[in-house]
Design a protein around this motif. Structure first.
Motif, PDB file in Angstrom:
ATOM      1  N   ASN A   1      -6.976  10.195  -2.601  1.00  0.00           N
ATOM      2  CA  ASN A   1      -8.983  10.783  -1.801  1.00  0.00           C
ATOM      3  C   ASN A   1      -8.443  10.881  -0.993  1.00  0.00           C
ATOM      4  O   ASN A   1      -8.962  12.189  -0.603  1.00  0.00           O
ATOM      5  N   LEU A   2      -7.646  10.302   0.101  1.00  0.00           N
ATOM      6  CA  LEU A   2      -7.830  10.971   1.435  1.00  0.00           C
ATOM      7  C   LEU A   2      -6.984  12.045   1.930  1.00  0.00           C
ATOM      8  O   LEU A   2      -7.242  12.804   1.911  1.00  0.00           O
ATOM      9  N   HIS A   3      -6.016  12.300   0.581  1.00  0.00           N
ATOM     10  CA  HIS A   3      -4.869  13.566   0.835  1.00  0.00           C
ATOM     11  C   HIS A   3      -5.552  14.380  -0.287  1.00  0.00           C
ATOM     12  O   HIS A   3      -5.425  15.850  -0.430  1.00  0.00           O
ATOM     13  N   ASP A   4      -6.168  14.165  -1.492  1.00  0.00           N
ATOM     14  CA  ASP A   4      -6.872  15.049  -2.331  1.00  0.00           C
ATOM     15  C   ASP A   4      -5.761  15.370  -3.185  1.00  0.00           C
ATOM     16  O   ASP A   4      -5.621  16.585  -3.176  1.00  0.00           O
TER      17      ASP A   4
ATOM     18  N   ILE B   1       1.125  18.607   4.813  1.00  0.00           N
ATOM     19  CA  ILE B   1      -0.192  20.037   3.681  1.00  0.00           C
ATOM     20  C   ILE B   1      -2.373  19.969   4.597  1.00  0.00           C
ATOM     21  O   ILE B   1      -2.029  20.795   4.885  1.00  0.00           O
ATOM     22  N   ARG B   2      -2.225  19.128   4.897  1.00  0.00           N
ATOM     23  CA  ARG B   2      -3.862  18.621   5.002  1.00  0.00           C
ATOM     24  C   ARG B   2      -3.856  19.176   5.903  1.00  0.00           C
ATOM     25  O   ARG B   2      -4.322  19.224   6.481  1.00  0.00           O
ATOM     26  N   GLY B   3      -3.156  17.918   6.871  1.00  0.00           N
ATOM     27  CA  GLY B   3      -2.809  17.893   8.131  1.00  0.00           C
ATOM     28  C   GLY B   3      -2.846  18.635   9.264  1.00  0.00           C
ATOM     29  O   GLY B   3      -3.288  19.848   9.241  1.00  0.00           O
TER      30      GLY B   3
ATOM     31  N   ALA C   1       8.649  11.169   0.937  1.00  0.00           N
ATOM     32  CA  ALA C   1       9.807  12.513   1.823  1.00  0.00           C
ATOM     33  C   ALA C   1       8.096  13.455   1.032  1.00  0.00           C
ATOM     34  O   ALA C   1       7.164  14.325   1.310  1.00  0.00           O
ATOM     35  N   GLY C   2       7.620  13.555   0.093  1.00  0.00           N
ATOM     36  CA  GLY C   2       6.526  13.826  -0.784  1.00  0.00           C
ATOM     37  C   GLY C   2       5.557  13.677   0.209  1.00  0.00           C
ATOM     38  O   GLY C   2       4.123  14.662   0.142  1.00  0.00           O
ATOM     39  N   LEU C   3       5.091  12.424  -0.016  1.00  0.00           N
ATOM     40  CA  LEU C   3       3.685  11.944   0.607  1.00  0.00           C
ATOM     41  C   LEU C   3       3.739  12.276   2.088  1.00  0.00           C
ATOM     42  O   LEU C   3       2.378  13.009   2.630  1.00  0.00           O
ATOM     43  N   ASP C   4       5.133  12.383   2.266  1.00  0.00           N
ATOM     44  CA  ASP C   4       4.776  13.019   4.362  1.00  0.00           C
ATOM     45  C   ASP C   4       4.440  14.636   3.829  1.00  0.00           C
ATOM     46  O   ASP C   4       3.869  15.177   5.075  1.00  0.00           O
ATOM     47  N   LEU C   5       4.834  15.233   3.091  1.00  0.00           N
ATOM     48  CA  LEU C   5       4.789  16.376   3.265  1.00  0.00           C
ATOM     49  C   LEU C   5       3.235  17.092   2.666  1.00  0.00           C
ATOM     50  O   LEU C   5       2.635  17.431   3.755  1.00  0.00           O
ATOM     51  N   VAL C   6       2.611  15.888   1.741  1.00  0.00           N
ATOM     52  CA  VAL C   6       1.294  15.999   1.532  1.00  0.00           C
ATOM     53  C   VAL C   6       0.441  15.892   2.642  1.00  0.00           C
ATOM     54  O   VAL C   6      -0.914  16.982   2.938  1.00  0.00           O
TER      55      VAL C   6
ATOM     56  N   GLU D   1      -7.199  24.421   0.269  1.00  0.00           N
ATOM     57  CA  GLU D   1      -7.788  24.397  -1.092  1.00  0.00           C
ATOM     58  C   GLU D   1      -6.347  23.995  -2.370  1.00  0.00           C
ATOM     59  O   GLU D   1      -6.692  24.127  -3.560  1.00  0.00           O
ATOM     60  N   VAL D   2      -5.339  24.447  -1.825  1.00  0.00           N
ATOM     61  CA  VAL D   2      -4.392  23.781  -2.753  1.00  0.00           C
ATOM     62  C   VAL D   2      -4.183  23.061  -3.481  1.00  0.00           C
ATOM     63  O   VAL D   2      -4.708  21.880  -3.127  1.00  0.00           O
ATOM     64  N   ARG D   3      -3.840  22.961  -4.713  1.00  0.00           N
ATOM     65  CA  ARG D   3      -3.945  21.759  -5.913  1.00  0.00           C
ATOM     66  C   ARG D   3      -2.255  21.165  -5.303  1.00  0.00           C
ATOM     67  O   ARG D   3      -1.346  21.824  -5.531  1.00  0.00           O
ATOM     68  N   ILE D   4      -2.514  19.860  -5.682  1.00  0.00           N
ATOM     69  CA  ILE D   4      -1.054  19.070  -5.590  1.00  0.00           C
ATOM     70  C   ILE D   4      -1.033  18.511  -6.631  1.00  0.00           C
ATOM     71  O   ILE D   4      -1.907  17.825  -6.812  1.00  0.00           O
TER      72      ILE D   4
END
Length: 723
Positions: A122-125, A94-96, A86-91, A102-105
């Motif tokens: 690297n992919l999702h900063d 957020i980016r896509g 769920a967390g990685l899906d949200l990332v 700009e927001v830091r995760i």
């Protein structure tokens, strides 16, 4: 721009009062994590700003919140919530999907085995990944501080990039501006987008001389009425940029022209620390655009105004005439200063310029109480348009009765005046001005006071004159003009001693126009140099044919205009033609009128001396009709006087021979020969001979004729030429 030109408020930029809090989002499905995070960050300030926490308890809830808000600096995100990813899906969302770059995760998890692959970072900063058991209070604060610094730098770069794009966009708009108000409005309209926050302000052009006031180009509605007080507290020195918590002063410089941009921001400028660099770029680009605007304004001013007097010029007057709703019942006057060139020559151009300014001032004073258009059209030509009670002959001549005081000189001014009374609305401003000029040209030929009122006949005469000039140019280009010759006879022997070359314009039904008509028009149109050169060449060509007819020793007389003397090329051209056609200099005689000889005697004297040195002879034509003095005539080099036809006519009409006797007596005393023009009767010829005149020319002896006819006439006379 160098940092030496920046002034900053003295406080630490991270300790400004009222700084907005850092927005941090905590996303976790465990209530304890939310409580512990809130406890650690309670009343904490990082990088000089407080922290505000928001909470979401699932990936879906966080996604909905982020769709509504994009002001979060850091997201503390649990990896495993509704499901293992769920967390990685949200990332990824957020980016896509949301595009929040700009927001830091910071990822957190309670299960060590769910750490993402290195490539995911690297992919999702993703800034950081921590086990919840590792995130002690100090480590949590350290991670968030590092993320905030990263967020601040990324936002600065992003804002600067967007700001630079907006600066380029704004510069393109500013370069299209034609006046300061539009220029200022564009600056205020784009300032918020350039600096990434709401603002209001004003743009003002600063005074360049004592006594002037600032020109407000534009001001935000919320600041209306405050411009004077805002400018009064402008930072000193005003040539530097200045920044503080919520205000910005940017200085624009273009040569001696200065302007200032004042911006007042709703949010503090301390959110990001590199705004000054963006402001410097904006100010530098805007200064260049301001310089371009001032140059355009200057060019536009010069296009419609006279630089010396500040009055409108011809274009400005025409625009003002067209802009007036009605001109009916008004009068347009064009006035010219008589003998203005003499003032320039005698007193210098600076005095001449001062006189023009004094004339403009006096005209302005005359027109001050009424709605009168005033303009300077040319060097010493002015125009006025207004009520006929002001713009009339009596008022304008009275205006210049008193001399004008120019420096230490009291200069009297005489004017020539052309008037056009406007009785109907069907005429354009350009036509009115042309008609007033026609009247002025007529006035210059009138006796003092030189004034003329336009009438339709002037326009018809002008059109006719231009039509004749065009026809003359076409006829000359088509080689339709001809050179005819009229014999001159010795009154004693009745033998031919010379011929006068006369320009003719033949048409299908006789002559198109007599020389008395088209020669002055040729001078007016600037065609006389080419015509005169052609006549000289044709006369030299005719010499060989005359020699073949047995009269090779006669003189060929050619009329020369003042324009040919002024050209400075006459001597060289005659030398060339004499050599080219092998004509002895004594066979060519130049005829100049008495008025030409007296108009510019020094110019004529020098060239006549050079021409006579070649061997040419010179005759004064129409003698007695001009205004020469014996003193002036004595300085000129010539060989004979031509007695005007009007004096010869008197011999028959009244029997009065006094003037002819005086001219012949004068010629004898000066050792000059005399030629009588217009001899039409045997009685005139006999009387002239009895008075001692040497040569006769006129219809009594022979009319002007083409060269071939002249040769036939010589054969019919059967007389050898006189020597």
């Amino acid at each position: 721009m160098s940092q030496d030109y920046l002034q900053f408020a003295p406080e630490d930029p991270h300790q400004q009062p009222g700084s907005p809090p850092w927005q941090i989002l905590v996303v976790d499905d465990e209530e304890d994590v939310h409580l512990s995070t809130q406890l650690v960050l309670k009343n904490l300030q990082l990088l000089g700003r407080p922290i505000a926490l928001s909470h979401a308890y699932s990936g879906q809830q966080a996604f909905e919140l982020l769709r509504q808000r994009n002001d979060f600096a850091v997201i503390l995100l649990d990896v495993v919530m509704e499901d293992d990813f769920a967390g990685l899906d949200l990332v990824a969302k957020i980016r896509g999907i949301l595009g929040l770059k700009e927001v830091r995760i910071i990822l957190r998890t309670g299960q060590p085995g769910y750490a993402p692959e290195p490539g995911i970072f690297n992919l999702h900063d993703i800034n950081d990944y921590r086990l919840k058991t590792e995130l002690t209070s100090n480590r949590l604060i350290t991670s968030i501080s590092a993320a905030l610094r990263s967020y601040e730098q990324i936002c600065t770069l992003s804002n600067n990039r967007r700001g630079l794009e907006m600066i380029v966009h704004t510069e393109m708009q500013l370069m299209e501006c034609r006046e300061f108000g539009e220029f200022s409005r564009i600056i205020l309209a784009n300032a918020s987008a350039i600096f990434g926050r709401e603002c209001q302000g004003l743009v003002a052009q600063l005074p360049t001389a004592p006594g002037q006031t600032a020109l407000i180009g534009a001001i935000s509605p919320a600041l209306a009425g405050q411009a004077e007080s805002i400018l009064a507290r402008r930072p000193i020195p005003s040539s530097n940029h200045h920044f503080d918590s919520r205000e910005m002063w940017l200085h624009l410089q273009a040569g001696l022209d200065q302007a200032v941009i004042y911006l007042q921001f709703a949010a503090a400028l301390t959110e990001f620390v590199h705004f000054a660099q963006l402001a410097n770029v904006f100010a530098a680009n805007t200064s260049a655009c301001y310089g371009h605007l001032r140059q355009l304004e200057r060019l536009n001013y010069l296009a419609y105004h006279d630089e010396l007097t500040g009055l409108p010029n011809r274009h400005g007057l025409l625009g003002a005439l067209e802009a007036r709703s009605s001109l009916q019942g008004q009068s347009l006057a064009v006035l010219d200063l008589n003998r203005f060139a003499d003032i320039n020559d005698a007193l210098g151009y600076s005095t001449g310029n001062a006189l023009l300014c004094a004339v403009a001032t006096r005209l302005n004073q005359h027109c001050a109480a009424e709605s009168v258009l005033l303009a300077r059209l040319a060097n010493d030509v002015f125009a006025l348009c207004g009520p006929q009670s002001l713009i009339n002959q009596e008022a304008l001549f009275a205006l210049f009765k008193a001399p004008l005081q120019v420096a230490q000189h009291a200069l009297p001014v005489q004017i020539a005046l052309g008037l056009r009374n406007i009785e109907q609305e069907s005429t354009t401003g350009a036509q009115l001005l042309e008609q007033a000029h026609m009247a002025l040209n007529q006035a210059k030929h009138n006796p003092p006071p030189q004034c003329a009122l336009f009438n339709p006949q002037m326009e018809a005469q002008t059109r006719w004159r231009h039509e004749v000039i065009q026809q003359l140019r076409a006829a000359f280009a088509a080689d339709q003009l001809q050179l005819w010759f009229q014999p001159q006879l010795d009154l004693g022997s009745r033998q031919i001693c010379g011929v006068e070359a006369l320009l003719r314009w033949p048409g299908e039904q006789g002559f198109v126009h007599p020389p008395a008509v088209f020669i002055p028009l040729a001078e007016y149109a600037g065609l006389i140099i080419e015509l005169g050169d052609w006549v000289l060449e044709q006369a030299c060509k005719a010499y060989q044919q005359l020699a073949a007819c047995g009269v090779g020793h006669v003189r060929i007389a050619v009329n020369i205009s003042m324009v040919q003397f002024r050209s400075g090329l006459l001597l060289e051209r005659i030398q060339q033609l004499l050599a080219q056609y092998q004509v002895p200099a004594r066979a060519l005689e130049l005829e100049i009128t008495e008025s030409i000889a007296m108009d510019e005697p020094e110019t004529v004297r020098q060239q006549l001396a050079s021409l006579r040195a070649l061997g040419l002879e010179v005759a004064i034509d129409d003698f007695g009709t001009g205004y020469s003095s014996l003193g002036q005539l004595r300085t000129l080099s010539f060989d004979r006087l031509k007695i005007d036809k009007s004096f010869v006519d008197d011999l028959a009409s009244s029997g009065n021979s006094l003037y002819v006797e005086m001219i012949i007596a004068l010629a004898r005393r000066l050792n000059l020969a005399t030629v009588a023009e217009g001899v039409e009767t045997a009685a005139q010829a006999a009387r002239l001979k009895a008075l001692g005149c040497d040569i006769g020319q006129g219809y009594y002896f022979a009319k002007p004729m083409p060269l071939a006819a002249l040769c036939d006439w010589v054969d019919s006379q059967g007389a050898a030429p006189a020597h």
